[in-house]
Design an enzyme around this catalytic site. Sequence first.
Site, mmCIF file in Angstrom:
data_model
loop_
_atom_site.group_PDB
_atom_site.id
_atom_site.type_symbol
_atom_site.label_atom_id
_atom_site.label_comp_id
_atom_site.label_asym_id
_atom_site.label_seq_id
_atom_site.Cartn_x
_atom_site.Cartn_y
_atom_site.Cartn_z
ATOM 1 N N ARG A 119 -11.065 40.331 47.552
ATOM 2 C CA ARG A 119 -11.009 41.811 47.601
ATOM 3 C C ARG A 119 -12.380 42.469 47.662
ATOM 4 N NH1 ARG A 119 -6.821 41.418 43.569
ATOM 5 N NH2 ARG A 119 -4.821 41.383 44.636
ATOM 6 N N GLU A 183 -29.646 51.011 71.650
ATOM 7 C CA GLU A 183 -29.190 51.643 70.391
ATOM 8 C C GLU A 183 -30.328 52.418 69.733
ATOM 9 O OE1 GLU A 183 -26.153 52.016 69.556
ATOM 10 O OE2 GLU A 183 -24.938 50.217 69.861
ATOM 11 N N LYS A 225 -30.330 56.955 60.634
ATOM 12 C CA LYS A 225 -28.984 56.441 60.350
ATOM 13 C C LYS A 225 -28.660 56.582 58.859
ATOM 14 C CE LYS A 225 -25.523 53.056 61.199
ATOM 15 N NZ LYS A 225 -25.023 51.934 61.978
ATOM 16 N N GLU A 235 -17.165 58.285 58.611
ATOM 17 C CA GLU A 235 -16.999 58.923 59.921
ATOM 18 C C GLU A 235 -15.902 59.985 59.943
ATOM 19 O OE1 GLU A 235 -17.762 56.262 63.262
ATOM 20 O OE2 GLU A 235 -16.556 57.562 64.495
ATOM 21 N N ARG A 239 -21.063 61.434 61.301
ATOM 22 C CA ARG A 239 -21.322 60.040 61.708
ATOM 23 C C ARG A 239 -20.840 59.762 63.139
ATOM 24 N NH1 ARG A 239 -20.986 54.413 58.186
ATOM 25 N NH2 ARG A 239 -21.739 53.112 59.893
ATOM 26 N N HIS A 246 -20.965 55.941 73.446
ATOM 27 C CA HIS A 246 -20.088 54.799 73.178
ATOM 28 C C HIS A 246 -18.675 54.938 73.750
ATOM 29 C CE1 HIS A 246 -23.374 53.436 70.758
ATOM 30 N NE2 HIS A 246 -22.723 52.385 70.308
ATOM 31 N N HIS A 250 -17.776 51.498 75.409
ATOM 32 C CA HIS A 250 -16.696 50.594 74.994
ATOM 33 C C HIS A 250 -15.699 50.368 76.131
ATOM 34 C CE1 HIS A 250 -17.355 51.132 70.358
ATOM 35 N NE2 HIS A 250 -18.271 50.396 70.936
#
Length: 364
Positions: A119, A183, A225, A235, A239, A246, A250
């Site tokens: 966990r 990036e 960042k 987010e 964020r 992206h 993606h």
Amino acid sequence: MQTITVNTASGAYPVFIGSGIASEFPSYVNERFKGRRCALITNPTIDGIYSSYIDVLKNELNCVVHTIPDGEKYKTVETWNGIIDALITFGLDRKSLLIAFGGGVVGDVVGFAAACFMRGIDYVQIPTTLLAMVDSSVGGKTAVDHPLGKNLIGAFHQPAAVWADVNFLETLPRRQFIAGYAEAFKYAFLGGRAMFDFMECNKAAVLGGGSDLLLECIERCVRIKAGIVARDEREAGVRALLNFGHTFAHALERFYGFEGLLHGEAVLWGIACAVSLAKETGALPRNYWGDFDEILQGMPLPPLPSAPWIDEIYAAMFADKKAESGQLRFVMPVAPGEAEASYAVGEENVRQVLKEKFAHWLPE
Ligand code: NAD
Ligand code: GLY
């Protein structure tokens, strides 16, 4: 050595950045995580190049080593499961520490294993690519890919520390360095006017690698960042800006089967598309166009592996996590160093940008 603290709702941790600092890592672990068992996870490429450093860690820390296959195509549930199997076999427990030694792929999958094993256990990142130093090792996004989309399975789990030693970049292949530069370059569009100007003035030196400016660039990226993640760990808002370029990237990666185009290479294309989209939609006022044309000049856009298919790339955007209730989210520049996320971009605008940017590769 610079130390930047990332303050998040789930805790604070240091990012150490410098040249030659990896030698100090074992004594740091022995002090901070005294007596804890460690498992270092890496891949055969890093294991091959840095075997003597790994031997030092094995000797100085109470450390076992597990390797995972190299490459984005192995950032999978199967690889994650292999790590969990190894941790159980090694007899690790809740107090054990994972060490992710590698690029963004190792960092993301090890972070996800740390998030799930018992966990949730501690892990530290030793990023070895530029991409991982400026972005993926910081902020606690951990994930594996699903055949239908990138990073679709994952968790937020912050590292306990990050050790970014730029000397590791000396062995990084040039193509990978450029992918990492993407990036870093992204921060020029969201990190404020000072970062925009820094990247505009120093882009050639940073891209050349090996200078103090590269070190400064990494520090600036991590500071930006860290500031964003401190305000919005999961987010829910600001964020989203870190996804600049992206939505396009993606979709391109998916179109090329996660193989033909590296993540950072796709981000370079995504940045070019995001700027065009901002011009196309009017998000970027005309008086800034010259600044943006200038900063994009000399950008190392990689060739595409094959002709893109606009319909398929557009459809791929909807398989992304950033699509919400069937609406696409685009982050666009609105001024030098400032960007905003928008859900109100028309399909025609997106298709127009794809056609314009990929005109060279489209069939006549
Ligand atoms: P990568 O981890 O695949 O590394 C690139 C290649 O370089 C690999 O073959 C690796 O073995 C090799 N390599 C790494 N370090 C080296 C070194 N010092 N010397 C020689 N070879 C070396 O790719 P990457 O670009 O580091 O990371 C890309 C991944 O990061 C993607 O999966 C992307 O989704 C993820 N990512 C995550 C976040 C996040 O916030 N978690 C952010 C951006 C990207
Ligand atoms: N790389 C995007 C993020 O960390 O949010």
